[in-house]
Design a protein around this motif. Structure first.
Motif, PDB file in Angstrom:
ATOM      1  N   ARG A  35      38.109  38.203  33.982  1.00 32.68           N
ATOM      2  CA  ARG A  35      38.871  37.725  33.321  1.00 32.68           C
ATOM      3  C   ARG A  35      39.954  38.576  32.842  1.00 32.68           C
ATOM      4  O   ARG A  35      40.022  39.214  31.656  1.00 32.68           O
ATOM      5  CB  ARG A  35      38.029  37.780  31.468  1.00 32.68           C
ATOM      6  CG  ARG A  35      36.871  37.335  31.493  1.00 32.68           C
ATOM      7  CD  ARG A  35      36.221  37.290  30.075  1.00 32.68           C
ATOM      8  NE  ARG A  35      34.722  37.984  29.853  1.00 32.68           N
ATOM      9  CZ  ARG A  35      33.930  37.343  30.605  1.00 32.68           C
ATOM     10  NH1 ARG A  35      33.985  36.775  31.848  1.00 32.68           N
ATOM     11  NH2 ARG A  35      32.288  37.870  30.442  1.00 32.68           N
ATOM     12  N   ARG A  36      40.527  39.003  33.875  1.00 35.32           N
ATOM     13  CA  ARG A  36      41.653  40.077  34.032  1.00 35.32           C
ATOM     14  C   ARG A  36      42.995  39.645  33.336  1.00 35.32           C
ATOM     15  O   ARG A  36      43.192  38.611  33.347  1.00 35.32           O
ATOM     16  CB  ARG A  36      41.912  39.810  35.626  1.00 35.32           C
ATOM     17  CG  ARG A  36      43.664  40.698  35.428  1.00 35.32           C
ATOM     18  CD  ARG A  36      44.032  40.626  37.078  1.00 35.32           C
ATOM     19  NE  ARG A  36      44.813  41.413  37.138  1.00 35.32           N
ATOM     20  CZ  ARG A  36      45.493  42.577  38.303  1.00 35.32           C
ATOM     21  NH1 ARG A  36      44.511  42.166  39.666  1.00 35.32           N
ATOM     22  NH2 ARG A  36      46.370  42.441  38.448  1.00 35.32           N
ATOM     23  N   LYS A  37      43.543  40.360  32.313  1.00 38.41           N
ATOM     24  CA  LYS A  37      44.184  40.191  31.229  1.00 38.41           C
ATOM     25  C   LYS A  37      45.439  41.471  31.529  1.00 38.41           C
ATOM     26  O   LYS A  37      44.610  42.815  31.158  1.00 38.41           O
ATOM     27  CB  LYS A  37      43.560  39.838  30.181  1.00 38.41           C
ATOM     28  CG  LYS A  37      45.259  39.300  28.635  1.00 38.41           C
ATOM     29  CD  LYS A  37      44.325  38.964  27.638  1.00 38.41           C
ATOM     30  CE  LYS A  37      45.199  38.968  27.223  1.00 38.41           C
ATOM     31  NZ  LYS A  37      44.514  38.302  25.714  1.00 38.41           N
ATOM     32  N   TYR A  57      46.110  46.817  33.614  1.00 35.04           N
ATOM     33  CA  TYR A  57      45.277  45.345  33.310  1.00 35.04           C
ATOM     34  C   TYR A  57      44.005  45.888  32.927  1.00 35.04           C
ATOM     35  O   TYR A  57      43.210  46.893  32.757  1.00 35.04           O
ATOM     36  CB  TYR A  57      45.311  44.556  34.252  1.00 35.04           C
ATOM     37  CG  TYR A  57      44.756  44.738  35.669  1.00 35.04           C
ATOM     38  CD1 TYR A  57      43.547  44.476  35.948  1.00 35.04           C
ATOM     39  CD2 TYR A  57      45.452  45.588  36.685  1.00 35.04           C
ATOM     40  CE1 TYR A  57      42.734  44.886  37.005  1.00 35.04           C
ATOM     41  CE2 TYR A  57      45.213  45.670  38.250  1.00 35.04           C
ATOM     42  CZ  TYR A  57      43.756  45.383  37.870  1.00 35.04           C
ATOM     43  OH  TYR A  57      43.598  46.072  39.319  1.00 35.04           O
ATOM     44  N   ARG A  94      38.931  44.261  23.714  1.00 36.51           N
ATOM     45  CA  ARG A  94      38.719  43.405  24.735  1.00 36.51           C
ATOM     46  C   ARG A  94      37.580  43.887  25.465  1.00 36.51           C
ATOM     47  O   ARG A  94      37.170  42.569  26.525  1.00 36.51           O
ATOM     48  CB  ARG A  94      39.582  43.611  25.656  1.00 36.51           C
ATOM     49  CG  ARG A  94      41.382  43.022  25.102  1.00 36.51           C
ATOM     50  CD  ARG A  94      41.878  43.081  26.597  1.00 36.51           C
ATOM     51  NE  ARG A  94      43.343  43.099  26.546  1.00 36.51           N
ATOM     52  CZ  ARG A  94      44.267  43.302  27.146  1.00 36.51           C
ATOM     53  NH1 ARG A  94      44.635  42.988  28.381  1.00 36.51           N
ATOM     54  NH2 ARG A  94      45.953  43.144  26.329  1.00 36.51           N
TER      55      ARG A  94
END
Length: 141
Positions: A35-37, A57, A94
């Motif tokens: 779920r890299r953001k 990130y 997150r």
């Protein structure tokens, strides 16, 4: 399969993208979706120019601060701490439980420690005459 080995200082962006995509796919299948953001925090002056910022990130429940920079005119005003606070709040939102940052600047290391980061690894002579210090922090929601 016949292969060749190439070393280059000028990789093509699309070739680097292949590496990133393939490694991400492997890691996701190995340990679960990252779920890299991307996460960035910017400080702007009255003209809208970036005068400080964080780039990094979130992935696998961690915030990774890759770059943190503060214009000389703003140093000593706890700007790094304020930006880290903002990044950490977003990371917690997150679902992150930890944060990671590294530096080879002794002043930056002390600033990060004031923010609650603790060293967990050191690479001596990176660069020569300095040590690259890796720090982590437990994030609480």
């Amino acid at each position: 399969m016949k292969t060749t080995l190439e070393t280059t200082a000028d990789p093509l962006p699309e070739e680097l993208a292949v590496l990133g995509e393939r490694l991400s796919a492997f890691n996701d299948s190995d340990v679960g979706a990252s779920r890299r953001k991307a996460l960035a925090v910017f400080v702007r002056d009255e003209q809208g120019k970036v005068v400080a910022g964080i780039s990094g990130y979130t992935a696998w429940g961690w915030l990774y601060v890759q770059w943190l920079w503060v214009d000389e005119r703003l140093r000593g005003q706890h700007m790094a701490g304020r930006m880290l606070d903002a990044a950490e709040r977003e990371a917690v939102a997150r679902g992150c439980h930890g944060a990671l940052i590294d530096t080879f600047n002794p002043k930056a290391e002390k600033a990060y420690e004031r923010q609650g980061y603790r060293p967990f690894g050191i690479l001596p002579d990176f660069p020569v005459g300095r040590s690259r210090v890796f720090l982590q922090k437990k994030l609480v929601g």
